[in-house]
Design an enzyme around this catalytic site. Sequence first.
Site, PDB file in Angstrom:
ATOM      1  N   GLU A 119      32.779 -97.388 -88.558  1.00 55.06           N
ATOM      2  CA  GLU A 119      32.603 -98.634 -87.799  1.00 55.06           C
ATOM      3  C   GLU A 119      32.128 -99.772 -88.704  1.00 55.06           C
ATOM      4  O   GLU A 119      32.555-100.919 -88.569  1.00 55.06           O
ATOM      5  CB  GLU A 119      31.610 -98.407 -86.656  1.00 55.06           C
ATOM      6  CG  GLU A 119      32.166 -97.457 -85.606  1.00 55.06           C
ATOM      7  CD  GLU A 119      31.150 -97.145 -84.537  1.00 55.06           C
ATOM      8  OE1 GLU A 119      30.287 -96.279 -84.787  1.00 55.06           O
ATOM      9  OE2 GLU A 119      31.185 -97.779 -83.475  1.00 55.06           O
ATOM     10  N   GLU A 139      32.160 -89.542 -82.196  1.00 54.43           N
ATOM     11  CA  GLU A 139      30.978 -89.702 -81.334  1.00 54.43           C
ATOM     12  C   GLU A 139      31.072 -88.934 -80.019  1.00 54.43           C
ATOM     13  O   GLU A 139      30.058 -88.468 -79.496  1.00 54.43           O
ATOM     14  CB  GLU A 139      30.732 -91.185 -81.032  1.00 54.43           C
ATOM     15  CG  GLU A 139      30.081 -91.965 -82.178  1.00 54.43           C
ATOM     16  CD  GLU A 139      31.070 -92.527 -83.181  1.00 54.43           C
ATOM     17  OE1 GLU A 139      32.231 -92.062 -83.193  1.00 54.43           O
ATOM     18  OE2 GLU A 139      30.692 -93.421 -83.958  1.00 54.43           O
TER      19      GLU A 139
END
Length: 729
Positions: A119, A139
């Site tokens: 990210e 995640e």
Amino acid sequence: MASNNKELVNMQVHENDGIAVITICNPPANAFSLAVIAELKDRYNEAMERDDVKAIVLTGAGGKFSGGLDINLMRTVQKSGDVSMIADVSRDLVANTIEDGKKPSVAAIQGYALGGGLELAMGCSARIATPGAQLALPELTLGVIPGLGGTQRLPRLVGVSKAVDMLLSSALILSEEGNNTGLVDAIVSPEELIEASRQWALDIAEGHKSRSNSLCKVDKLCSLDEVHELLSTPRQETRNIAPDMLHIGACLDAIEDGITFGGYHGILKEQELFRDLVLSRTAKALVHVYVSQRAMLKVPGVTDVGLIPRMINKVAVVGGGSAGSGIVTALIMANIHVVLQEISSECLLKTIANIEENLQELVRKGKFKQGRVQKVLSMLRGVYDYSEFKDVDMVIEAVFEEKSLKQSIFEEIEKNCPQDCILASATSSINLNVIGNRTSSQDRIVGVNFFSPAHVTPLLEIARTEKASSQAILDLMTVAKALKKVPIIVRDSTGFAVNRTFFPYTQAAYMLADLGIDIFRIDRVISTFGMPMGPFQLHDITGYGPAISFSKEMAAAFPERTYHSPLLDQMVRNGKKGKSNGKGFYIYEKGINPVPDPTVLPIIEESKNIANIKPREQIISLSDQEILEMVFFPVVNEACRVIEEGVVAQSSDLDIASVLGMKFPSHLGGIIFWADRVGSKYINTSLSKWAAIYGNFFKPSNYLEHRAVKGLSLSDPGCAGLTPEYITR
Ligand SMILES: C[C@H](O)CC(=O)SCCNC(=O)CCNC(=O)[C@H](O)C(C)(C)COP(=O)(O)OP(=O)(O)OC[C@H]1O[C@@H](n2cnc3c(N)ncnc32)[C@H](O)[C@@H]1OP(=O)(O)O
């Protein structure tokens, strides 16, 4: 070159081109702890302010970009309930500082960029990677969604469909695929990585390349109608398959929100959802699973004493059958040469056919490449004697459970194998010292328990006696890694740890059947809870023979608490063997879900009459909740004995074993984690109540009773093992 060395994030400014290289140095994975986040922010602020810096290259030390947000930090947040410490990193650091800062950033990626690591890289204006670098947003496997903008930037870089795919599967892609899909801008060799990234950053700063802002990209986004269409199928599937998995729906909501209202709105929405999810029960359970699984790989006296694992290149397997063929399939798929010993050409051909079928089934499911089938089959050689055992690194004996047969095989393999060869038995119940008692090789005799199907189930139980050498255990752990399995090291004892813990699971179900509870309802309750199938269907699949012999062994070892139902014997007497002969509790037809077979109802009735355990004149009526508890609480009870006797090193080993070996729902954190949520007191009281009615099968163990009385959790490590206070009571 001016340098500013800090412990966790380091910045070097190159005077000749004005590029600041910011390096995260937090081994082993360059994960983002609070200190790393703070130092990153400091280094960035400094780079933005310095007149001699034109642009930034962001990278990681030690050949890895970053494993993402520190999972231990997630645990700290979960324990304290205070999400404020990580609340604003996405907006503040990634969006405002890196992406929209006045100087451009380029990510130089080597090794892996996972979760928050990827990210952060997506917040940069470009990503340059080395060949084979691994990229993923995993995640969801931790019960959360990406929290640093992943749900917003990934769809904008690779397109909504590919992003949804990557997010929902948590699968990693290599940098080459990333390059084809738009996630990676260029691939260069490790030697060129920093140089090429600096040049890219300079080109942007000097206007030779455009500065790209992922969050503002729209060219890969589709129309809102198409987005609804694309997300509707996974949304529906999530509702049907995983009603407890709120994070999956939340991930889709965040994507949709960002496309509907814009990327910056999406970032805030994602942040809000992440904050709630990180404190959810599911996230706590899944983070526990991650941490416990890693802990299992650290075995005191084995992995911390400087031993070097030996390479296991060639393995002999004695005995095919369904267990042996699965084991051989797993070994050849890991490019390990196998010598398979069978007693006749007929048996050998049958086993090879099974192995081929195992591989073809994986091909049909898209999990193995057709092109590799012949190659891996060529690693297998069938033999009828021990003449080719002279250069093997390990032998796995996988014949049926007969003590004297195993003993004579071990005598032979000791004579015919190299002196440092590991001698493993795939026994499920016979003591390893007994199996090896005609040899003088006790230091290299170990137990290995592969869970059916052996080439698929990701757990390998390794049993050690007090005489087994640390080297042998380490070598087997290395084999497990090659087979892509998680090893659980246990002390040798009847049923080892996993089968023993779960033997009451099917016994309780049979007891309920003998009490008059509909077996199909029992299976439904158990699969609704999250197991892939109920105990009766499980026995159909694994076959009644192994179940009957295992139950006899457990009855011999633990007679005081074994329930013996006549039902399976009655099924066999009526010509039923389970799925293998098409006659089980269910009817199996290709392409449709198994349906209950009504012809078993009279057999169940017979079993009930023979068992005769229903209290006189009583109609037993149980709620679904009671059925669930009567099946699982005895499992928790046996798990307590396994912990108490030190068969496992820590209670969380049973959590991982239950999830990986028995397919206990991972979002509940494993059998002990779940039991602690239910509460030792409640489990103890329930078992005591049932023991008074139905007998010793339900009698609470000392360990459980003690913890219930003291108000302790079952997993508290401080109290694991034998506690004199109640042992001597
Ligand atoms: C806000 C964000 O969106 C949220 C997040 O980022 S959540 C985190 C997402 N990241 C992940 O899930 C990655 C988790 N890590 C892994 O799956 C594996 O460690 C791996 C695939 C990176 C590689 O494992 P392996 O081959 O053993 O790599 P290696 O480079 O030797 O390092 C592994 C060590 O780093 C640790 N590590 C890796 N990523 C970590 C992380 N994000 N947090 C804490 N520790 C981490 C591992 O636990 C291991 O330590 P251990 O042996 O003491 O358990």
